[in-house]
Design a protein around this motif. Structure first.
Motif, PDB file in Angstrom:
ATOM      1  N   GLU A  19       0.840  -1.212   0.000  1.00 22.54           N
ATOM      2  CA  GLU A  19       0.000   0.000   0.000  1.00 22.54           C
ATOM      3  C   GLU A  19       0.870   1.255   0.000  1.00 22.54           C
ATOM      4  OE1 GLU A  19      -3.213   0.664  -0.267  1.00 22.54           O
ATOM      5  OE2 GLU A  19      -3.669  -1.446  -0.603  1.00 22.54           O
ATOM      6  N   GLU A  20       1.939   1.230   0.831  1.00 19.35           N
ATOM      7  CA  GLU A  20       2.825   2.401   0.932  1.00 19.35           C
ATOM      8  C   GLU A  20       3.536   2.663  -0.398  1.00 19.35           C
ATOM      9  OE1 GLU A  20       5.406   1.568   4.210  1.00 19.35           O
ATOM     10  OE2 GLU A  20       3.825   1.869   5.724  1.00 19.35           O
ATOM     11  N   LEU A  21       4.022   1.588  -1.038  1.00 20.86           N
ATOM     12  CA  LEU A  21       4.717   1.747  -2.324  1.00 20.86           C
ATOM     13  C   LEU A  21       3.761   2.197  -3.423  1.00 20.86           C
ATOM     14  CD1 LEU A  21       7.091  -1.375  -2.263  1.00 20.86           C
ATOM     15  CD2 LEU A  21       7.755   1.017  -2.006  1.00 20.86           C
ATOM     16  N   SER A  22       2.502   1.785  -3.305  1.00 21.38           N
ATOM     17  CA  SER A  22       1.482   2.210  -4.273  1.00 21.38           C
ATOM     18  C   SER A  22       1.173   3.697  -4.099  1.00 21.38           C
ATOM     19  CB  SER A  22       0.214   1.375  -4.090  1.00 21.38           C
ATOM     20  OG  SER A  22      -0.765   1.758  -5.005  1.00 21.38           O
ATOM     21  N   ASP A  23       1.065   4.140  -2.812  1.00 18.14           N
ATOM     22  CA  ASP A  23       0.825   5.563  -2.530  1.00 18.14           C
ATOM     23  C   ASP A  23       1.970   6.427  -3.051  1.00 18.14           C
ATOM     24  OD1 ASP A  23      -1.550   4.914  -1.351  1.00 18.14           O
ATOM     25  OD2 ASP A  23      -0.776   4.965   0.722  1.00 18.14           O
ATOM     26  N   ALA A  24       3.190   5.839  -3.029  1.00 20.87           N
ATOM     27  CA  ALA A  24       4.373   6.587  -3.479  1.00 20.87           C
ATOM     28  C   ALA A  24       4.540   6.523  -4.999  1.00 20.87           C
ATOM     29  CB  ALA A  24       5.623   6.029  -2.804  1.00 20.87           C
ATOM     30  N   ASP A  25       3.551   5.871  -5.686  1.00 20.44           N
ATOM     31  CA  ASP A  25       3.579   5.734  -7.154  1.00 20.44           C
ATOM     32  C   ASP A  25       4.749   4.904  -7.679  1.00 20.44           C
ATOM     33  OD1 ASP A  25       1.233   6.956  -7.787  1.00 20.44           O
ATOM     34  OD2 ASP A  25       2.107   8.940  -8.083  1.00 20.44           O
ATOM     35  N   PHE A  26       5.395   4.111  -6.810  1.00 20.89           N
ATOM     36  CA  PHE A  26       6.450   3.209  -7.286  1.00 20.89           C
ATOM     37  C   PHE A  26       5.822   2.005  -7.990  1.00 20.89           C
ATOM     38  CE2 PHE A  26       9.153  -0.569  -6.627  1.00 20.89           C
ATOM     39  CZ  PHE A  26      10.243  -0.174  -7.388  1.00 20.89           C
ATOM     40  N   ILE A  27       4.694   1.517  -7.425  1.00 17.98           N
ATOM     41  CA  ILE A  27       3.925   0.445  -8.062  1.00 17.98           C
ATOM     42  C   ILE A  27       2.487   0.917  -8.192  1.00 17.98           C
ATOM     43  CG2 ILE A  27       5.374  -1.473  -7.293  1.00 17.98           C
ATOM     44  CD1 ILE A  27       3.413  -1.967  -5.018  1.00 17.98           C
ATOM     45  N   LYS A  28       1.688   0.171  -8.982  1.00 11.41           N
ATOM     46  CA  LYS A  28       0.280   0.531  -9.124  1.00 11.41           C
ATOM     47  C   LYS A  28      -0.567  -0.726  -8.981  1.00 11.41           C
ATOM     48  CE  LYS A  28       0.992   0.324 -14.078  1.00 11.41           C
ATOM     49  NZ  LYS A  28       1.086   1.033 -15.328  1.00 11.41           N
ATOM     50  N   GLN A  29      -1.761  -0.544  -8.430  1.00  7.96           N
ATOM     51  CA  GLN A  29      -2.679  -1.674  -8.274  1.00  7.96           C
ATOM     52  C   GLN A  29      -3.506  -1.771  -9.559  1.00  7.96           C
ATOM     53  OE1 GLN A  29      -4.904  -1.596  -4.648  1.00  7.96           O
ATOM     54  NE2 GLN A  29      -5.699  -3.657  -4.907  1.00  7.96           N
ATOM     55  N   VAL A  30      -3.248  -2.858 -10.337  1.00 10.02           N
ATOM     56  CA  VAL A  30      -3.913  -2.979 -11.638  1.00 10.02           C
ATOM     57  C   VAL A  30      -5.258  -3.690 -11.529  1.00 10.02           C
ATOM     58  CG1 VAL A  30      -1.810  -2.863 -13.004  1.00 10.02           C
ATOM     59  CG2 VAL A  30      -2.584  -5.077 -12.181  1.00 10.02           C
ATOM     60  N   SER A  31      -5.433  -4.487 -10.490  1.00 10.44           N
ATOM     61  CA  SER A  31      -6.727  -5.092 -10.173  1.00 10.44           C
ATOM     62  C   SER A  31      -6.671  -5.422  -8.687  1.00 10.44           C
ATOM     63  CB  SER A  31      -6.987  -6.348 -11.008  1.00 10.44           C
ATOM     64  OG  SER A  31      -5.986  -7.315 -10.760  1.00 10.44           O
ATOM     65  N   ARG A  32      -7.772  -5.861  -8.143  1.00 17.03           N
ATOM     66  CA  ARG A  32      -7.831  -6.049  -6.694  1.00 17.03           C
ATOM     67  C   ARG A  32      -6.746  -7.036  -6.222  1.00 17.03           C
ATOM     68  NH1 ARG A  32     -13.206  -7.550  -3.180  1.00 17.03           N
ATOM     69  NH2 ARG A  32     -12.238  -7.326  -1.134  1.00 17.03           N
ATOM     70  N   GLY A  33      -5.839  -6.540  -5.373  1.00 15.01           N
ATOM     71  CA  GLY A  33      -4.796  -7.400  -4.798  1.00 15.01           C
ATOM     72  C   GLY A  33      -3.634  -7.694  -5.719  1.00 15.01           C
ATOM     73  N   LYS A  34      -3.621  -7.100  -6.946  1.00 19.36           N
ATOM     74  CA  LYS A  34      -2.522  -7.360  -7.892  1.00 19.36           C
ATOM     75  C   LYS A  34      -1.788  -6.064  -8.199  1.00 19.36           C
ATOM     76  CE  LYS A  34      -2.482 -10.920 -10.801  1.00 19.36           C
ATOM     77  NZ  LYS A  34      -2.757 -11.739 -11.996  1.00 19.36           N
ATOM     78  N   TYR A  35      -0.460  -6.120  -8.079  1.00 20.44           N
ATOM     79  CA  TYR A  35       0.364  -4.930  -8.237  1.00 20.44           C
ATOM     80  C   TYR A  35       1.373  -5.116  -9.374  1.00 20.44           C
ATOM     81  CZ  TYR A  35      -1.473  -3.533  -3.674  1.00 20.44           C
ATOM     82  OH  TYR A  35      -2.310  -3.187  -2.640  1.00 20.44           O
TER      83      TYR A  35
END
Length: 721
Positions: free
Chosen positions: A61-77
């Motif tokens: 979640e933290e890495l997603s908030d930092a835009d390093f990764i993105k959640q492309v579907s539920r539970g998948k990054y």
């Protein structure tokens, strides 16, 4: 009393959140194109304890908030790679569905639209920039630099008009034909087969611009088409005259001084066993009974490197070619004919120089001792495989007793090999009866019989022995650099897919376990399917599950043969690695120091690459002759078996001649069919009718396109389903 906490395994320590963040970041930096869920990421970075696993969702979640990764579907990054650049290989398709394959990630393809391809060619090394990914779509990229051109020469048929011409290509690796200005035609006429080199492709131009390199002849003529196949794969279709001239200057006489340096086998019974039409006899067997009841068997190999000096003009040409090429109707030799069919060919009733492995073997085929060295021989007889086979099956003939002894020993060597886990891929070869103009008159199948296996076993014994002789270092000594023929373990995932696939036919296989257990399970499967309609299909898929055998200086053994050490020593007339092995043997037998490993690894890679190209050309020539053979059978019906299922159609193989054609999915007009990749089938959306791998079908020959080497079939409905 409170519960005791489980202790971590010895040597493990609980990782901190900071450690896990670092590992997750490294993981997504390495895997930029695919999406992963918690479980997959935890497994990849080896999170073991519940405490470590519970930290992972928070970190994601933290890495997603930092835009390093993105959640492309539920539970998948997935890595947020917009703007990221990658190096890799470009794969061009004539339908515009081009792909980029990142270095080191063969399964993670990136789509490249034609407008973003920068006119890159199939196989080019390129740099791409990843584009912003749309939800639910595959990753997409744009080529920003072409790092290295793979191919600039193409083969096709000329369409010549008044002021200009086009090359219409045989293989559709480019979406557009090549434009050729009138002054670059080099005398080419309409309908000629030609090789064209692309000289420029202006940014806004639809067609690349080329010049003619060579005219191969009139399209449709056998010689033109066979040469075109060779040229298409970048293989030589003629021999340089200066190399022929150099070979013709080599003296034929064997001097008394040379004979004196060698072990003399001229008075020992020696013979060759080869195909009926062979001209290059590069191996012979000698046999004599010893006083102790054992047999002395000599495996004598043409001493090519006595005549071809390292670095000379013949050697350089041989290295560039790396292998002889066997098309349907001709052999394109690695060495000039003076050597391959003359000086080095172990013809009967002539003294010949050889490199030999001499074995003392008991009646149970145990090797008691051996020696390796240079010899002189005199072949007493040239046998064809058919002549030797007739004697094995009971007919009388010259040296029958010796041939029966060798056959008995070969069978015991083979049996011992299979006990150790060798795999038996005894597949048939498709051959054509061809007239003087190259037109195929009939198809037949070549199967390995005992006479073929007799020669095979003694060649395997010699190859293995030479590899052990150099590769097995003495105690406290390092093995010297050598050329090995290696074969890795089968890919685990492919073996599991094979096991799943054959289950549909009622067969089983061990996909994991010890090397011997897996190989014995494979052999059992191949025995079970022998003679069944699905035999060719299952054995083909089993072969695809195997790794490819290659040349290398790093010995990992040969899985398929169940040998810890293996090399190629027995065919120096037609394989360059065997020449390298002969030279290294001579050097090390003379006490020489080890050669440069990187240099020889590069030579090994070149030899492996050329072997693959030659095999592709050989398959293309068979395909061409199959299409040519079927071209006068348009409208005829045949029984066939489905040999492949793709999203664009069904491939079917005719039972009686193994010619394969395709039924385009657009021709299946009784329903809308969807491709079920996992289950190797097409399924009708409304009626649920299905076509699956291995299914028997009745087909009609609809079209035969020689330029594309393509047969189109149509399904014929059977009276009874």
């Amino acid at each position: 009393m409170g519960k005791r906490k489980k202790s971590l395994p010895k040597g493990d320590k609980r990782r901190s959140k900071k450690d896990i963040i670092k590992q997750v970041v490294n993981f997504f930096n390495r895997n930029t194109t695919r999406a992963y869920n918690h479980k997959q990421i935890a497994a990849e970075i080896r999170l073991k304890t519940p405490e470590e696993k519970s930290m992972l969702p928070v970190i994601l979640e933290e890495l997603s908030d930092a835009d390093f990764i993105k959640q492309v579907s539920r539970g998948k990054y997935q890595a947020n790679a917009t703007g990221m650049t990658l190096d890799g290989r470009f794969e061009r398709r004539s339908n515009g569905k081009n792909f980029f394959v990142p270095d080191g990630s063969e399964d993670e393809k990136v789509f490249v639209a034609e407008r973003n391809s920068a006119h890159a060619m199939d196989g080019d090394r390129v740099k791409i920039q990843l584009l912003a990914q749309r939800k639910g779509r595959d990753p997409e990229g744009e080529i920003i630099e072409i790092l290295e051109r793979k191919q600039t020469r193409f083969v096709g048929t000329l369409e010549v008009q008044k002021q200009f011409a086009f090359l219409v290509m045989d293989s559709k690796v480019l979406a557009n034909d090549i434009f050729i200005p009138k002054d670059k035609l080099k005398g080419g006429k309409n309908g000629d087969k030609a090789i064209v080199e692309i000289i420029e492709w202006p940014e806004r131009a639809k067609n690349p611009i080329g010049k003619i390199i060579d005219i191969l002849g009139v399209a449709g003529e056998n010689n033109s088409e066979m040469n075109a196949i060779l040229a298409e794969y970048g293989l030589p279709y003629k021999y340089p005259q200066k190399v022929e001239d150099a070979a013709n200057k080599i003296p034929e006489e064997i001097t008394a001084a040379e004979i004196k340096k060698r072990e003399d086998f001229r008075n020992t019974l020696t013979f060759t066993i080869d195909p009926r039409d062979a001209k290059d006899f590069d191996d012979a067997l000698s046999i004599k009974k010893l006083k102790n009841g054992n047999w002395e068997v000599g495996v004598h190999i043409a001493d090519v490197t006595h005549y071809v000096q390292e670095g000379d003009i013949i050697d350089k040409e041989g290295y560039n070619r790396a292998t002889s090429i066997y098309l349907v109707d001709r052999t394109i030799p690695m060495l000039p004919e003076k050597l391959s069919n003359g000086l080095c060919s172990l013809r009967p009733n002539e003294d010949k120089l050889c490199y030999s492995a001499i074995f003392e073997i008991d009646n149970d085929a145990n090797v008691k001792k051996y020696r390796i060295g240079r010899t002189v021989i005199h072949s007493d007889r040239r046998f064809t495989y058919e002549e030797a086979q007739d004697m094995i099956e009971g007919a009388d003939g010259d040296h029958k007793e010796e041939i029966l002894v060798l056959n008995g020993l070969a069978k015991k060597l083979r049996e011992a090999r299979f006990k150790k886990g060798a795999i038996s891929f005894d597949r048939h070869e498709v051959r054509f009866e061809i007239d003087e103009n190259g037109k195929p008159l009939g198809v037949y199948f070549k199967y390995a019989k005992d006479s073929n296996k007799l020669i095979e076993e003694f060649m395997l014994l010699a190859n293995r022995t030479v590899a052990e002789f150099i590769g097995k270092a003495k105690k406290d000594q390092k093995a010297k650099t050598f050329v090995y023929r290696i074969h890795d373990l089968p890919n685990q995932e492919k073996m599991e897919n094979l096991a799943e696939f054959i289950r549909r036919f009622g067969y089983k296989i061990k996909a994991d376990g010890s090397k011997t257990a897996v190989s014995q399970s494979l052999n059992h499967l191949l025995d079970e399917v022998s003679g069944k309609p699905e035999e060719n299909l299952i054995s083909t898929i089993a072969v695809r599950a195997m790794a490819k055998a290659v040349y290398s200086t790093d010995n990992i053994g040969h899985y398929g043969l169940a040998f810890d050490y293996y090399t190629h020593f027995t065919s120096p007339i037609r394989r360059y690695p065997d020449m390298m092995v002969h030279r290294l043997l001579t050097r090390y037998l003379d006490g020489g120091r080890s050669v440069s490993k990187p240099l020889y690894e590069e030579k090994c890679k070149h030899s492996s690459d050329m072997e693959q190209l030659a095999a592709s050309a050989e398959r293309a020539s068979i395909k061409y002759k199959q299409v040519e053979y079927m071209s006068d059978k348009l409208g005829m019906d045949f029984d066939a078996v489905i040999s492949g299922i793709t999203e664009w159609g069904i491939y079917a193989e005719i039972n009686e001649n193994k010619c394969e054609g395709m039924i385009p999915i657009r021709d299946l007009d009784d329903d809308f069919y969807e491709f079920d990749e996992k289950n190797y089938r097409l399924v009708g959306r409304r009626q649920k009718k299905e076509y699956r791998l291995g299914q028997e079908v009745r087909i009609k020959v609809a079209r035969a396109n020689l330029e594309r080497k393509q047969l189109d079939f149509a399904l014929v409905e059977k009276e009874k389903e």
